[in-house]
Structure formats: structure tokens, C-alpha cells
Design a protein around this motif. Structure first.
Motif, PDB file in Angstrom:
ATOM      1  N   VAL A   1      17.627  19.005 -18.952  1.00  0.00           N
ATOM      2  CA  VAL A   1      19.060  19.257 -18.804  1.00  0.00           C
ATOM      3  C   VAL A   1      19.689  18.181 -17.925  1.00  0.00           C
ATOM      4  N   ASP A   2      19.038  17.851 -16.825  1.00  0.00           N
ATOM      5  CA  ASP A   2      19.557  16.828 -15.925  1.00  0.00           C
ATOM      6  C   ASP A   2      19.721  15.492 -16.644  1.00  0.00           C
ATOM      7  N   ALA A   3      18.712  15.116 -17.443  1.00  0.00           N
ATOM      8  CA  ALA A   3      18.757  13.849 -18.162  1.00  0.00           C
ATOM      9  C   ALA A   3      19.913  13.824 -19.157  1.00  0.00           C
ATOM     10  N   ALA A   4      20.117  14.944 -19.843  1.00  0.00           N
ATOM     11  CA  ALA A   4      21.213  15.025 -20.801  1.00  0.00           C
ATOM     12  C   ALA A   4      22.561  14.954 -20.083  1.00  0.00           C
ATOM     13  N   ALA A   5      22.654  15.617 -18.945  1.00  0.00           N
ATOM     14  CA  ALA A   5      23.908  15.618 -18.202  1.00  0.00           C
ATOM     15  C   ALA A   5      24.247  14.219 -17.691  1.00  0.00           C
ATOM     16  N   ARG A   6      23.234  13.475 -17.234  1.00  0.00           N
ATOM     17  CA  ARG A   6      23.473  12.121 -16.726  1.00  0.00           C
ATOM     18  C   ARG A   6      23.943  11.177 -17.824  1.00  0.00           C
ATOM     19  N   SER A   7      23.397  11.365 -19.034  1.00  0.00           N
ATOM     20  CA  SER A   7      23.706  10.439 -20.122  1.00  0.00           C
ATOM     21  C   SER A   7      24.896  10.876 -20.970  1.00  0.00           C
ATOM     22  N   GLY A   8      25.411  12.068 -20.696  1.00  0.00           N
ATOM     23  CA  GLY A   8      26.459  12.610 -21.552  1.00  0.00           C
ATOM     24  C   GLY A   8      25.925  13.007 -22.917  1.00  0.00           C
ATOM     25  N   GLY A   9      24.641  13.282 -22.974  1.00  0.00           N
ATOM     26  CA  GLY A   9      23.992  13.597 -24.246  1.00  0.00           C
ATOM     27  C   GLY A   9      23.753  15.080 -24.434  1.00  0.00           C
ATOM     28  N   ILE A  10      22.771  15.388 -25.259  1.00  0.00           N
ATOM     29  CA  ILE A  10      22.487  16.774 -25.609  1.00  0.00           C
ATOM     30  C   ILE A  10      20.998  17.057 -25.463  1.00  0.00           C
ATOM     31  N   VAL A  11      20.671  18.320 -25.371  1.00  0.00           N
ATOM     32  CA  VAL A  11      19.279  18.760 -25.461  1.00  0.00           C
ATOM     33  C   VAL A  11      19.277  20.104 -26.184  1.00  0.00           C
ATOM     34  N   ILE A  12      18.383  20.243 -27.146  1.00  0.00           N
ATOM     35  CA  ILE A  12      18.282  21.470 -27.933  1.00  0.00           C
ATOM     36  C   ILE A  12      16.973  22.164 -27.575  1.00  0.00           C
ATOM     37  N   PHE A  13      17.061  23.415 -27.153  1.00  0.00           N
ATOM     38  CA  PHE A  13      15.881  24.204 -26.820  1.00  0.00           C
ATOM     39  C   PHE A  13      15.620  25.235 -27.919  1.00  0.00           C
ATOM     40  N   PHE A  14      14.338  25.561 -28.119  1.00  0.00           N
ATOM     41  CA  PHE A  14      14.003  26.609 -29.067  1.00  0.00           C
ATOM     42  C   PHE A  14      12.829  27.422 -28.546  1.00  0.00           C
ATOM     43  N   CYS A  15      12.705  28.631 -29.064  1.00  0.00           N
ATOM     44  CA  CYS A  15      11.486  29.408 -28.852  1.00  0.00           C
ATOM     45  C   CYS A  15      11.417  30.523 -29.876  1.00  0.00           C
ATOM     46  N   HIS A  16      10.245  31.103 -30.015  1.00  0.00           N
ATOM     47  CA  HIS A  16      10.019  32.174 -30.976  1.00  0.00           C
ATOM     48  C   HIS A  16       9.854  33.522 -30.281  1.00  0.00           C
ATOM     49  N   GLY A  17      10.294  33.608 -29.034  1.00  0.00           N
ATOM     50  CA  GLY A  17      10.218  34.875 -28.335  1.00  0.00           C
ATOM     51  C   GLY A  17       8.995  34.995 -27.453  1.00  0.00           C
TER      52      GLY A  17
ATOM     53  N   GLN B   1      24.807  26.202 -16.345  1.00  0.00           N
ATOM     54  CA  GLN B   1      26.183  26.528 -15.986  1.00  0.00           C
ATOM     55  C   GLN B   1      26.544  26.082 -14.568  1.00  0.00           C
ATOM     56  N   SER B   2      25.534  25.770 -13.765  1.00  0.00           N
ATOM     57  CA  SER B   2      25.795  25.300 -12.404  1.00  0.00           C
ATOM     58  C   SER B   2      26.108  23.804 -12.363  1.00  0.00           C
ATOM     59  N   ILE B   3      25.901  23.098 -13.475  1.00  0.00           N
ATOM     60  CA  ILE B   3      26.106  21.652 -13.528  1.00  0.00           C
ATOM     61  C   ILE B   3      27.519  21.357 -14.001  1.00  0.00           C
ATOM     62  N   ASN B   4      28.259  20.617 -13.213  1.00  0.00           N
ATOM     63  CA  ASN B   4      29.631  20.282 -13.556  1.00  0.00           C
ATOM     64  C   ASN B   4      29.679  19.466 -14.845  1.00  0.00           C
ATOM     65  N   GLY B   5      30.436  19.947 -15.826  1.00  0.00           N
ATOM     66  CA  GLY B   5      30.586  19.232 -17.083  1.00  0.00           C
ATOM     67  C   GLY B   5      29.599  19.615 -18.155  1.00  0.00           C
ATOM     68  N   ALA B   6      28.538  20.334 -17.799  1.00  0.00           N
ATOM     69  CA  ALA B   6      27.555  20.767 -18.800  1.00  0.00           C
ATOM     70  C   ALA B   6      28.075  22.007 -19.516  1.00  0.00           C
ATOM     71  N   GLU B   7      27.752  22.120 -20.790  1.00  0.00           N
ATOM     72  CA  GLU B   7      28.246  23.254 -21.576  1.00  0.00           C
ATOM     73  C   GLU B   7      27.216  23.656 -22.618  1.00  0.00           C
ATOM     74  N   ILE B   8      27.132  24.939 -22.889  1.00  0.00           N
ATOM     75  CA  ILE B   8      26.248  25.475 -23.914  1.00  0.00           C
ATOM     76  C   ILE B   8      27.071  25.708 -25.171  1.00  0.00           C
ATOM     77  N   VAL B   9      26.706  25.031 -26.261  1.00  0.00           N
ATOM     78  CA  VAL B   9      27.451  25.133 -27.511  1.00  0.00           C
ATOM     79  C   VAL B   9      26.471  25.329 -28.664  1.00  0.00           C
ATOM     80  N   THR B  10      27.001  25.635 -29.844  1.00  0.00           N
ATOM     81  CA  THR B  10      26.164  25.771 -31.032  1.00  0.00           C
ATOM     82  C   THR B  10      25.917  24.409 -31.670  1.00  0.00           C
TER      83      THR B  10
ATOM     84  N   SER C   1      33.138  19.774 -33.754  1.00  0.00           N
ATOM     85  CA  SER C   1      34.164  19.739 -32.712  1.00  0.00           C
ATOM     86  C   SER C   1      34.074  18.478 -31.859  1.00  0.00           C
ATOM     87  N   ASN C   2      33.370  17.480 -32.370  1.00  0.00           N
ATOM     88  CA  ASN C   2      33.313  16.165 -31.735  1.00  0.00           C
ATOM     89  C   ASN C   2      32.650  16.174 -30.350  1.00  0.00           C
ATOM     90  N   TYR C   3      31.749  17.116 -30.090  1.00  0.00           N
ATOM     91  CA  TYR C   3      30.978  17.021 -28.856  1.00  0.00           C
ATOM     92  C   TYR C   3      30.119  15.751 -28.880  1.00  0.00           C
TER      93      TYR C   3
END
Length: 207
Positions: A147-163, A183-192, A199-201
Motif C-alpha cells: 500500500v505504501d509503495a502504491a501511495a508513493r507512486s500514485g499507483g494501484i495495488v489489487i488484493f485478493f483472497c479466497h476466505g 484509510q489512514s493514508i492521505n490521498g489513498a482510496e479503496i475503489v472497484t 472513472s479515470n483513476y
């Protein structure tokens, strides 16, 4: 994977009022979840909370896949979900690897039926379908690092799991902690996935 504990993660995201993507296996829509809802009911609740449904499969496409197999993987699966009342624009690859699939056939179906996808890494520069994903089985500190790396670069990270089968019985707590961290990171957002494309993220995805 539409397992019976998918309702637990859906309920978590609804409680926190953030969107969730569900890779949904059509044959399991009528299965009963741990909270008594069907998988379909869970999907509907997830969508009503701003989430998204993506096609998924129990089988993989590989060197032995027949023409009908490709059709069922990409088309029949999507039609089944849509006939149940779900809107589907994306797909999550089953198996996560190349599996020696016929990329020309698969890419033709992808482009014809899906606006984007996750895990079809063997399509090289077609960013609409080749996004990587990271398993929530990693230690929480490693997930926070992604998450930190994505936030620094303005990029994305996709997480998955099967439960719980992946992460263990404390998987909901782990996901909740990760959500709170994001949610504690300024500018970070959880989207689909769909929001990223439509939406041009991430404008570079718009091939």
C-alpha cells in the motif's frame, strides 16, 4: 470464489461503507453462505453498497480447452450472472497463470465481452486485462508495504483472497486492519476495478 464465507467479507465492507469486488462463480449462485444468504443475495448486497461483480470460473483455460470450453469460460459464465440480474463488465482469470491457453482466442473473447480483467498476464501490454494481484496470505506488514509503495507512486495495488481457506479464521480481522491502514493514508482510496478504468483513476488503462 463464491465460497460460503464470502458473506463475511461482504458484511465487513458494507459495515465500513466501502466497495468490494467479488469474483463470482455462476454455478455457486444458489449456494448458502455462512450468514444464511445465498451467494446471489450476497452479490446483490455488495453491488448495492457500491461494489462490483466480475466473472470467475472453477476451471482454467489451457492447452486442452475445446472451442466450447472457451465459449463457456468467457460467454456462458457471464450470461449466467447477467441472467441472474447482475451487471458484469470485468472478469478475473481462474488459475492466475498462462496455463498454455490460446491467447488469440481468449483475447478475442475478452475484447468482445469484457471491458477489463484481472490476471490475464500473458497478454503483455494490453493493460485492460493484465493487472497483477496480491494475495492477502502475506503478513500484514508486507501488505501495508505494498500500500505504501502504491501511495508513493500514485499507483494501484489489487488484493485478493479466497476466505478462511487462504488466510485462516482471523481473515476478516486482517482485512479490516488493512482497510483501516489504507484509510489512514492521505490521498489513498479503496475503489472497484471498474472505477479504476471507467472513472479515470488510472488513465493509462484506457487503451
Amino acid at each position: 470464489d463464491s465460497n460460503n464465507d464470502v458473506s463475511a467479507v461482504s458484511d465487513l465492507f458494507i459495515t465500513k461503507n466501502i466497495p468490494l469486488c467479488l469474483a463470482t462463480i455462476p454455478s455457486r449462485l444458489n449456494n448458502i453462505c455462512s450468514n444464511g444468504d445465498t451467494v446471489l443475495q450476497t452479490c446483490i448486497k455488495t453491488v448495492n453498497n457500491g461494489g462490483e461483480i466480475l466473472t470467475h470460473n472453477t476451471n482454467v483455460i489451457d492447452a486442452n480447452t475445446t472451442a466450447q470450453g472457451y465459449y463457456d469460460y468467457f460467454v456462458t459464465a457471464k450470461q449466467t450472472l447477467e441472467n441472474a440480474g447482475l451487471k458484469v463488465r470485468g472478469i478475473v482469470n481462474a488459475g492466475g497463470g498462462t496455463n498454455d491457453a490460446n491467447t488469440e482466442i481468449a483475447l478475442t473473447y475478452l475484447r468482445s465481452y469484457y471491458d477489463y480483467g484481472v490476471g490475464f498476464s500473458y497478454y503483455g501490454n494490453d493493460a485492460r486485462y493484465s493487472m497483477s494481484r496480491y494475495s492477502l496470505t502475506s503478513p500484514l506488514e508486507n501488505l501495508r508495504g505494498l500500500v505504501d509503495a502504491a501511495a508513493r507512486s500514485g499507483g494501484i495495488v489489487i488484493f485478493f483472497c479466497h476466505g478462511a481457506t487462504d488466510v485462516g479464521n482471523d481473515w476478516i480481522t486482517k482485512i479490516s486492519d488493512l482497510i483501516d491502514y489504507i484509510q489512514s493514508i492521505n490521498g489513498a482510496e479503496i475503489v472497484t476495478i471498474g472505477e479504476m478504468f471507467l472513472s479515470n483513476y488510472v488513465p493509462s488503462f484506457k487503451s
